[in-house]
Design an enzyme around this catalytic site. Structure first.
Site, PDB file in Angstrom:
ATOM      1  N   TRP A 327      35.231  59.383  54.523  1.00  0.00           N
ATOM      2  CA  TRP A 327      34.855  60.492  53.635  1.00  0.00           C
ATOM      3  C   TRP A 327      33.534  60.168  52.930  1.00  0.00           C
ATOM      4  CZ3 TRP A 327      34.004  60.526  48.339  1.00  0.00           C
ATOM      5  CH2 TRP A 327      33.877  61.786  47.748  1.00  0.00           C
ATOM      6  N   HIS A 328      33.329  58.866  52.640  1.00  0.00           N
ATOM      7  CA  HIS A 328      32.127  58.487  51.916  1.00  0.00           C
ATOM      8  C   HIS A 328      30.869  58.627  52.756  1.00  0.00           C
ATOM      9  CE1 HIS A 328      34.953  56.777  49.033  1.00  0.00           C
ATOM     10  NE2 HIS A 328      33.978  56.845  48.173  1.00  0.00           N
ATOM     11  N   GLY A 329      30.967  58.482  54.047  1.00  0.00           N
ATOM     12  CA  GLY A 329      29.767  58.609  54.854  1.00  0.00           C
ATOM     13  C   GLY A 329      30.077  58.461  56.321  1.00  0.00           C
ATOM     14  N   PHE A 477      27.318  61.820  49.454  1.00  0.00           N
ATOM     15  CA  PHE A 477      28.653  61.980  50.029  1.00  0.00           C
ATOM     16  C   PHE A 477      29.137  63.403  49.897  1.00  0.00           C
ATOM     17  CE2 PHE A 477      28.842  57.453  48.296  1.00  0.00           C
ATOM     18  CZ  PHE A 477      28.224  56.966  49.417  1.00  0.00           C
TER      19      PHE A 477
END
Lengths: 477, 344
Positions: A327-329, A477
């Site tokens: 989800w962060h990247g 993000f």
């Protein structure tokens, strides 16, 4: 990617204007419309066309939630929830993960001997898409689970998703946390303004003074050129990033809470002294709380949580953290970061299951030692979060253990490294000192003289830390 | 694994009454005013002066103006020589048909910007591109790319407004300069270093700069520039004048592209003297380098060959003192008008 940032003159002007007009409007409904308009202007200041995507996404989810609620048979409700999941995740996937997926597909074909080079395309990631998608998904999933009835008001829902303090980098607020606040008239109070501006000042201090001026130069020196770094820079750079990521993101969250509070809204606290965590599950109760609770409620529990035996519990835990990492990247380094935390949590759970609560676990030295171990584990994982690729992360990791060069490196370290390390130690001490206390309560209970002094120090240092504005890390993000 | 979050509902309930906050904020604002005033006063007492600081944002404010319709945009490209040599006020006064825009960047050669403008079909203005044979080396082609990329990828109206407000702050407050920041001061103290360098550059919001050589050692700068130049060229791969010229085919093409849509590119070499000139002439003789490139483009000018421009003193062999800027700018305009490239 740089939206209207809290640490810009534009935001200060914008916020002062919003605050003045908002309080000058008598009717609550009109004030809400104004807040929505202001939020959309805030968003459009980055890239106006993407405002249409935000409005379309908001409208679609608001409409689908009503269809879910109106549907009487289970199959129909399931069809609607699948539809909204598909639409939201497809949009997120297209903007955030298509390049990543294509590159990995090409690499996979390469291992099979097929040469495929994806056509070059440059997709701009709509700022805040990961955050507002999670807002919308939580709303629709909660309606599907029958937790509450959907709102009939489009503009109430649009304000929930688009409220500018939390629009681009959270906290990821649940509708239940905002519904009453949106439906009940409110305005700025003297106390709310006082505390709100104090939190805004704290956030700017964390971002401008600590993250950008003290920690970022040392972290950049390591992560931008890991090949040139020695063991001492590997340590100081990792420590500096540990400080930077907290001050950058917690700084944003403090600003968001402060701006909302000044307008009469209370957002949930997103960080609670995470570097004083004792254990990794404790860390996730303190770090990016709104995301970790989202992952728990909609992924971990959705996968079955701990209801299907020990083995499935560990699998669910790992899956949740791996997805949380992604989800962060869109990079494997983020997956490794999530995986490391998954492994930490699994090991911790395993040990706790083997050892029933014993008296020695309450021993202060043991708790401190475990806290230190937690911090080291978190720091070690941050290397993967920040490194540009696998080889850089491996290299930095290996340099941490080149102990033969460490002593000479420390002796030769520059003043910027020393300042960063001392500041991080001070930050950790503050986290331990206020481990069980809410920052809002701390400010509220301080004597006005002390609070005034503290504010003066923070404000002076903010002004005395000029430089180029750095984008908030979590904007990407 | 994870705990739930909760939010208390009322802002006022958790924060008590308003009076303590008012007192705290009044104390804070008074202390801040005294602290910042004292720091500003301390540095001003040591003969430091506020100045605008250049950045990708300030550059983008000017880059935004190249589409002007009411006047013909007159873009000044290059590095420090044109940035500190041309007086924008004189330009505006003597060339009312034109909108002078400073896009030169100190210590950064301009080819990346020229390429960007060539690719921008909406640009139809005039470019005075100050670059010498060294600046045309392929190693220097991308020096201004950071500025171009920032403008295309990150520049927004919100940052435009921020930068305009920052200009006001920087123009009036010395403490807006990072050299006087809290962290920079702490570093100097830990390192046992002296006070910040007394900058002899004063920068304006229109990105025009003044060099005051009375505040520095011009002789030392002269040798520093010449040594740097020799070192940089020695560190580059050896190539012949023919190879150098063949690298420049795209540069001529960019100029032709702008000329073809009604614009104009004038390649211009600012005057240099003494050690700087002799070093460049020895490493890259004009007959083998600049003159051959000049023959491939429609408009070019070597200021050394213009007595009215070459006559100005250059204290460090390549830059004008700010006192000479207005007269030099008038002379430059005269030469450009005489060639028929600009109209008064």
């Amino acid at each position: 990617m740089r939206a209207m940032q809290f640490d810009s003159f534009t935001f200060l002007g914008f916020f002062a204007l919003v605050l003045a007009i908002y309080n000058a409007i008598p009717a609550w409904s009109a004030r809400k419309w104004f807040l929505l308009l202001a939020s959309y202007i805030f968003y459009a200041a980055w890239n106006p066309p993407f405002l249409l995507l935000l409005i379309a996404s908001t409208t679609l989810d608001w409409w689908i939630a009503q269809r879910i609620d109106a549907a009487t048979d289970t199959r129909r409700r399931k069809a609607w929830i699948v539809a909204t999941l598909l639409v939201n995740l497809s949009v997120l996937g297209y903007f955030k993960y298509s390049r990543f997926l294509l590159d990995n597909f090409a690499a996979l074909l390469g291992t099979l001997g097929v040469h495929y080079v994806p056509a070059p395309f440059d997709i701009v990631l709509p700022i805040g898409i990961s955050f507002y998608t999670f807002h919308s998904l939580s709303y629709c999933l909660d309606i599907y689970r029958g937790k509450f009835a959907p709102t009939r008001s489009w503009h109430d829902y649009a304000l929930y998703v688009g409220f500018f303090p939390q629009l681009v980098a959270g906290p990821i607020v649940r509708f239940t946390q905002m519904r009453a606040q949106i439906e009940t008239p409110r305005r700025t109070t003297a106390a709310g303004l006082g505390l709100g501006l104090t939190l805004l000042t704290l956030g700017l201090f964390e971002k401008i003074v600590l993250a950008d001026s003290i920690f970022a130069p040392v972290a950049d020196a390591l992560f931008n050129k890991p090949q040139a770094a020695g063991s001492a820079l590997a340590w100081s750079g990792t420590l500096a990033f540990t400080g930077q990521i907290f001050c950058d993101f917690a700084g944003y969250s403090s600003c968001a809470l402060g701006a909302a509070l000044a307008l009469g809204f209370t957002l949930p606290i997103n960080f609670r002294n995470p570097y004083a965590a004792i254990g990794f599950s404790d860390f996730w109760r303190r770090w990016h709380i709104s995301l970790s609770s989202w992952l728990r409620d909609y992924l971990y529990i959705g996968f079955g949580g701990n209801r299907h035996g020990a083995w499935r519990t560990y699998v669910n835990l790992m899956l949740t953290m791996l997805i949380g990492g992604l989800w962060h990247g869109a990079a494997w380094t983020f997956v490794v970061w999530g995986g490391l935390h998954g492994v930490y949590l699994c090991i911790e759970r395993l040990i706790r299951e083997q050892l029933a609560t014993a008296r020695w676990q309450q021993n202060a030295i043991v708790r401190f030692g475990y806290g230190l171990l937690t911090l080291l584990g978190v720091m070690f994982a941050w290397i993967w979060f920040r490194a540009s690729d696998f080889s850089s992360a491996w290299l930095i990791q290996s340099k941490l253990f080149e102990l033969s060069t460490l002593r000479a490196g420390i002796a030769a370290s520059g003043s910027d490294q020393r300042i960063a390390v001392i500041t991080l130690l001070a930050l950790i001490a503050v986290h331990w000192l206020f481990r069980e206390r809410d920052i809002k309560q701390v400010f509220t209970r301080l004597h006005p003289l002390l609070l005034g002094l503290l504010l003066a120090i923070m404000l002076s240092l903010i002004v005395l830390s000029p430089g180029e504005n750095h984008a908030f890390i979590y904007f990407q993000f | 694994m994870l705990s739930s979050t909760s939010s208390s509902d009322s802002a006022s309930a958790e924060s008590g009454g308003g009076k303590p906050w008012l007192i705290a904020w009044l104390i804070a604002l008074c202390l801040v005013a005294v602290t910042l005033g004292a720091v500003e006063y301390r540095w001003r007492g040591r003969d430091y002066r506020p100045t605008i600081l250049d950045s990708t944002l300030l550059w983008s404010v000017q880059r935004d103006r190249v589409y002007a319709q009411s006047q013909t945009p007159l873009l000044l490209l290059g590095a420090s020589r044109i940035a500190f040599g041309v007086d924008m006020n004189v330009m505006r006064e003597l060339l009312p048909r034109y909108l002078p825009i400073m896009l030169a960047v100190n210590a950064h050669y301009p080819l990346a910007t020229l390429r960007d403008l060539a690719e921008d079909e909406n640009f139809h203005g005039v470019i005075l591109c100050d670059v010498d044979s060294v600046g045309l080396l392929r190693e220097y082609n991308e020096m201004q790319r950071e500025y171009v990329q920032y403008f295309h990828r990150q520049w927004t109206p919100s940052w435009h407004a921020h930068r305009l407000l920052l200009n006001v702050w920087q123009a009036h407050a010395l403490i807006a300069d990072p050299a006087f920041s809290f962290v920079a001061s702490a570093r100097r103290w830990l390192d046992g270093a002296g006070e910040p360098f007394h900058n002899y550059i004063h920068f304006h919001a229109d990105r025009n700069g003044d060099l005051d050589f009375s505040r520095t050692d011009a002789e030392a700068i002269k040798h520093h520039f010449a040594d740097n130049l020799k070192g940089n060229i020695a560190g580059m791969p050896k190539r012949t004048a023919d190879e150098w010229l063949s690298d420049l085919a795209p540069v001529s093409a960019w100029a032709k592209r702008i000329n073809a849509r009604g614009g104009r590119v004038i390649f211009f070499q600012s005057p240099t003297h003494g050690l700087e000139r002799s070093t460049v002439d020895r490493l890259m003789p004009p007959e083998l380098y600049w003159n051959r490139f000049a023959a491939t483009v429609a408009n070019s000018l070597d200021a050394v060959l213009e007595p009215s421009l070459n006559a100005f003193p250059l204290p460090d062999d390549s830059h004008l003192d700010y006192h000479d800027k207005p007269a030099y700018t008038r002379a430059l305009i005269d030469v450009l008008v005489a060639h028929g490239w600009l109209q008064r």
